[in-house]
Design a protein around this motif. Sequence first.
Motif, PDB file in Angstrom:
ATOM      1  N   CYS A   1       0.831  -1.207   0.000  1.00 59.70           N
ATOM      2  CA  CYS A   1       0.000   0.000   0.000  1.00 59.70           C
ATOM      3  C   CYS A   1       0.863   1.253   0.000  1.00 59.70           C
TER       4      CYS A   1
ATOM      5  N   CYS B   1      -0.388   4.388   0.166  1.00 57.10           N
ATOM      6  CA  CYS B   1      -1.159   5.553   0.616  1.00 57.10           C
ATOM      7  C   CYS B   1      -0.343   6.395   1.598  1.00 57.10           C
TER       8      CYS B   1
ATOM      9  N   CYS C   1       0.182   4.997   5.138  1.00 57.46           N
ATOM     10  CA  CYS C   1       1.214   3.964   5.256  1.00 57.46           C
ATOM     11  C   CYS C   1       2.612   4.570   5.168  1.00 57.46           C
TER      12      CYS C   1
ATOM     13  N   SER D   1       3.591   0.231   2.757  1.00 57.84           N
ATOM     14  CA  SER D   1       3.523  -0.884   3.696  1.00 57.84           C
ATOM     15  C   SER D   1       3.390  -2.181   2.908  1.00 57.84           C
TER      16      SER D   1
ATOM     17  N   ARG E   1      -3.007  -4.122  11.208  1.00 56.57           N
ATOM     18  CA  ARG E   1      -3.930  -3.150  10.623  1.00 56.57           C
ATOM     19  C   ARG E   1      -5.287  -3.819  10.511  1.00 56.57           C
TER      20      ARG E   1
HETATM   21 ZN   LIG Z   1      -1.957   2.375   3.112  1.00 54.11          ZN
END
Ligand SMILES: [Zn+2]
Length: 130
Positions: A28, A30, A33, A42, A85
């Motif tokens: 990820c 984003c 992360c 991540s 998570r």
């Molecule tokens: Zn993320």
Amino acid sequence: MAERVVGGCKCGQIRYEGIRHEAATFRCHCRDCQQLTGSGHSEMLPLEIDTFSISETCKIFEMQGGSGQPTYSGFCPDCGSQLIRRSTRMADRIYVHASSLDNPAQYTPEKSIYADAAQPWDSNGIIKPL
Ligand SMILES: [Zn+2]
Ligand SMILES: [Zn+2]
């Protein structure tokens, strides 16, 4: 066959284990992360929530996920290692960070998500769909 996954944090205070969930692993990119991992992305591996056990309580940080639903990030209160998570949107699984596995080679990233948010210096880390 069910694949057992074990891992823990850097200082050893927190240990976890569980069975691999059939959903895809992902990388990820984003912004959450990036900030939480201190890197470009991540690496997340899903485990069956019903099989998951953890030795100590993580410190939990709540944030708003990309879907608008709450997402929870769990880390060791002593050493700060990112461990888990969770999203209320996907209640049947919990994601663990690949770097926290006892055997990180057990993990293979299958796809990138939020690739649009990847930093230019991390763009060669984007896994393009075949
Ligand atoms: Zn993320
Ligand atoms: Zn720790």
